[in-house]
Scaffold this motif. Structure first.
Motif, PDB file in Angstrom:
ATOM      1  N   UNK A 149       0.852  -1.189   0.000  1.00 35.01           N
ATOM      2  CA  UNK A 149       0.000   0.000   0.000  1.00 35.01           C
ATOM      3  C   UNK A 149       0.887   1.238   0.000  1.00 35.01           C
ATOM      4  N   UNK A 150       0.685   2.082  -1.029  1.00 32.87           N
ATOM      5  CA  UNK A 150       1.463   3.314  -1.127  1.00 32.87           C
ATOM      6  C   UNK A 150       0.747   4.469  -0.458  1.00 32.87           C
ATOM      7  N   UNK A 151       1.487   5.515  -0.186  1.00 38.64           N
ATOM      8  CA  UNK A 151       0.887   6.709   0.415  1.00 38.64           C
ATOM      9  C   UNK A 151      -0.018   7.374  -0.621  1.00 38.64           C
ATOM     10  N   UNK A 152      -1.122   7.968  -0.161  1.00 36.99           N
ATOM     11  CA  UNK A 152      -2.092   8.576  -1.064  1.00 36.99           C
ATOM     12  C   UNK A 152      -1.823  10.050  -1.313  1.00 36.99           C
ATOM     13  N   UNK A 153      -1.014  10.671  -0.480  1.00 38.00           N
ATOM     14  CA  UNK A 153      -0.716  12.090  -0.640  1.00 38.00           C
ATOM     15  C   UNK A 153       0.597  12.256  -1.395  1.00 38.00           C
ATOM     16  N   UNK A 161      12.851  15.873   5.886  1.00 37.95           N
ATOM     17  CA  UNK A 161      12.991  14.548   6.493  1.00 37.95           C
ATOM     18  C   UNK A 161      12.607  13.474   5.488  1.00 37.95           C
ATOM     19  N   UNK A 162      12.899  12.232   5.874  1.00 42.56           N
ATOM     20  CA  UNK A 162      12.509  11.114   5.025  1.00 42.56           C
ATOM     21  C   UNK A 162      10.986  10.996   5.010  1.00 42.56           C
ATOM     22  N   UNK A 163      10.453  10.675   3.855  1.00 42.01           N
ATOM     23  CA  UNK A 163       8.999  10.594   3.690  1.00 42.01           C
ATOM     24  C   UNK A 163       8.574   9.146   3.490  1.00 42.01           C
ATOM     25  N   UNK A 164       7.461   8.790   4.129  1.00 44.53           N
ATOM     26  CA  UNK A 164       6.954   7.434   3.986  1.00 44.53           C
ATOM     27  C   UNK A 164       6.501   7.198   2.555  1.00 44.53           C
ATOM     28  N   UNK A 165       6.943   6.079   1.979  1.00 45.50           N
ATOM     29  CA  UNK A 165       6.581   5.717   0.600  1.00 45.50           C
ATOM     30  C   UNK A 165       5.425   4.723   0.608  1.00 45.50           C
ATOM     31  N   UNK A 166       5.504   3.732   1.489  1.00 48.71           N
ATOM     32  CA  UNK A 166       4.459   2.726   1.538  1.00 48.71           C
ATOM     33  C   UNK A 166       4.800   1.645   2.545  1.00 48.71           C
ATOM     34  N   UNK A 249       4.301   6.690  -6.706  1.00 50.07           N
ATOM     35  CA  UNK A 249       3.999   7.748  -5.741  1.00 50.07           C
ATOM     36  C   UNK A 249       3.947   9.084  -6.488  1.00 50.07           C
ATOM     37  N   UNK A 250       3.235  10.026  -5.908  1.00 50.51           N
ATOM     38  CA  UNK A 250       3.169  11.368  -6.478  1.00 50.51           C
ATOM     39  C   UNK A 250       4.265  12.213  -5.859  1.00 50.51           C
ATOM     40  N   UNK A 251       5.132  12.691  -6.714  1.00 50.23           N
ATOM     41  CA  UNK A 251       6.253  13.508  -6.245  1.00 50.23           C
ATOM     42  C   UNK A 251       6.038  14.933  -6.735  1.00 50.23           C
TER      43      UNK A 251
END
Length: 596
Positions: A149-153, A161-166, A249-251
């Motif tokens: 499951x990937x992040x929706x935002x 900082x490091x960002x959660x990918x999934x 993911x949306x970057x």
């Protein structure tokens, strides 16, 4: 016997005895491990050698507790075979012994996770001693299919900082499955910009569920990356692998260039059009704000577009699209040039003309435009000339009327303008004779007489009769080349002649309309029929009277003696040969004048 000799002999006997015992000891051999899937049946084989027969052997099976202690589950000797009661294996084990091959097989049905233990086979001979072997039972369970499951935002590359990918998860495996993250088919290794957080849950069934969360310091390149998880797990005899589906993911990243263009209309633009501008940067940061600037005007964008309605030539020029990143406050811009084509109103000179019959007329029509134009002249919907100048020689009344000048731009559909020229041809009135001037109408009917007169200045029209009486005009309308006058007259028994008299400063003209009265043929026919019926009726009455069929007459009888005058039937007859009226009685005799 010498003590030394006795001691030597005793030592030799002991050595000989011990050597024989080592050679004749029972031996047991077993595999290090037996592997089986949960729910299957396990077979643990114990191989032994002994000079004694099976009847001289004692066989026992044990499993090792977590504490290291041994727990017996089976016993066998020459007289009995006993499965120990009260153990986890009491109802699930069976032991087969094959003396010929020296093989003892422990069979365990419906193997469970908790059965992953060490099992001991102990064989004891009456003469050969005791020996044991050990085998570890390994139990396996394939895990469920893994999920991801990937992040929706969206994630900004500006994040500090490091960002959660999934996150990935795999459930109900044994032994514990292992999760490895991949980006574009390359495994991700933990570093300063990559963080993996695994966690393990032991289910009530003893199976393991494993999850893993990936965090990254994202870059612009990650906008097209595919992320997925690889799960590896053990099975009897080897290792298996499975993969999750891929996620994106949306970057969010800032633009490095901005482009602006006219979305519509396609092709050349004209005054009155609506222009749709589209402006895009090559980034996708939601913090970017776009405006379009033209001279001193600024237009905000919605969905990267702005619409300018009903544009004019003043809106030609350079349009600049500016993108501002509200996180870094950096500006980027792109521009495009717009030209709005125009076509001014057509100007006809002169707008009104008066020429005498036989003269030449000349008029011009022009319209200022940014593009090449086409000019045409029309009269009564028909094209009469192409070009800016209208020239007509030897003018006649047919020349008079309204001319329309139409100027178009062939390169752009719908781009046109027009103006009118009114032409009057001066001359004496000329009445256009209708198809019929001799009319025949019934008495008492109303007749409309129409007189169309050509000439300029507009002629004056007067309607008169033969005897000079002036008729009242019903209506009079000015036309393109003169006037049209209408008069209504009532038809009488006498014939009527009406004159249309037209005149202006150049002369006069007249036209006579003759109206002949006609009687109604139906009325005359009715009168004739009535006279004939009365004549027939009189004849019939006279015949009946002579025959005595009326009033009981027998022979000659004077009807006037007893009959009142109201009973007399009188018929008035008129003849074309006499002016006297004859009154007939019921017998047809002529009545004296006193009775008339």
């Amino acid at each position: 016997m010498d003590v030394r000799l006795s001691a030597s002999l005793l030592a030799g006997i002991v050595l000989l005895f011990h050597g024989f015992t080592a050679w004749a000891m029972v031996e047991v051999s077993m595999e290090d491990r037996v592997e089986v899937f949960k729910g299957d049946t396990a077979q643990i084989t114990c191989m032994f050698t002994s000079d004694d027969g099976i009847g001289a052997l004692t066989i026992q099976w044990f499993y090792v507790l977590r504490t290291g202690e041994k727990q017996k589950i089976y016993y066998q000797d020459a007289t009995m075979q006993v499965v120990d009661r009260g153990t986890p294996f009491t109802d699930r084990i069976m032991v087969n012994v094959t003396a010929a091959t020296g093989e003892v097989v422990l069979t365990i049905a419906d193997v469970q996770i908790k059965d992953q233990l060490e099992f001991i086979c102990l064989v004891k001979s009456l003469t050969d001693g005791v020996s044991e072997g050990r085998t570890r039972l390994l139990v396996f369970e394939r895990p469920d299919f893994p999920t991801i499951e990937g992040v929706q935002t969206g994630i900004s590359v500006h994040e500090d900082t490091l960002s959660k990918i999934g996150s990935c998860e795999v459930k109900n495996g044994f032994p514990k499955p292992n999760i490895t993250w991949y980006r574009n088919n390359a495994p991700l290794r933990v570093s300063d910009v990559v963080k993996v957080m695994p966690s393990t849950t032991t289910e009530s069934s003893g199976l393991f569920s494993v999850s893993s969360e990936l965090s990254l310091k994202v870059t612009k390149e990650d906008k097209d990356a595919q992320f997925y998880c690889e799960v590896t797990y053990l099975v009897p005899g080897g290792t298996r692998m499975t993969e999750t589906s891929r996620i994106n993911i949306t970057v969010y990243y800032p633009s490095t260039a901005v482009h602006v263009w006219v979305e519509s209309p396609k092709g050349k633009i004209k005054e009155g059009d609506s222009i749709t501008f589209n402006c895009h940067g090559n980034g996708n940061s939601p913090s970017s704000v776009y405006v379009i600037r033209h001279e001193d005007n600024e237009y905000g964008l919605e969905s990267n577009m702005v619409v300018l309605k009903n544009v004019t030539r003043l809106q030609s020029g350079l349009y600049e699209c500016i993108s501002t990143d509200m996180e870094t406050f950096e500006d980027l811009s792109g521009n495009t040039t717009v030209f709005v084509n125009y076509l001014d109103h057509a100007v006809v000179l002169p707008t009104n003309m008066e020429v005498a019959q036989g003269e030449e007329l000349t008029a011009t029509c022009n319209a200022l435009s940014s593009l090449q134009t086409h000019t045409a002249w029309f009269k009564d919907g028909r094209e009469v000339l192409v070009g800016h100048t209208l020239t007509m020689k030897d003018a006649t009344f047919d020349t008079a009327g309204t001319y329309k000048c139409v100027v178009t731009v062939p390169e752009i559909d719908g781009m046109e303008t027009m103006a009118n020229l009114r032409v009057h041809v001066k001359g004496a009135p000329k009445i256009i004779k209708p198809e019929q001037t001799d009319l025949e109408e019934s008495v008492a009917n109303m007749v409309d007489l129409t007189c169309h007169v050509r000439g300029f200045p507009a002629p004056s029209v007067i309607w008169t009769t033969r005897d000079g009486k002036v008729l009242e005009t019903t209506s009079q309308t000015e036309t393109e080349d003169g006037v049209q006058s209408v008069v209504s007259v009532e038809v009488t028994s006498e014939d009527l002649t009406a004159f249309c008299n037209a005149s202006n400063e150049y002369g006069a003209d007249a036209l006579a309309f003759n109206i002949k009265a006609k009687s109604s043929g139906v009325i005359i026919a009715v009168i004739i029929i009535c006279i004939l019926l009365l004549a027939i009726l009189g004849s019939v009455l006279y015949f009946l009277y002579k025959k005595g069929k009326i009033c009981g007459r027998s022979g000659k009888q004077d009807l006037t003696k007893e009959k009142s005058s109201k009973d007399n039937i009188v018929v008035e007859m008129k003849s074309d040969n006499t002016e006297d009226a004859i009154l007939l009685g019921v017998n047809g005799e002529k009545l004296p004048p006193s009775n008339q």
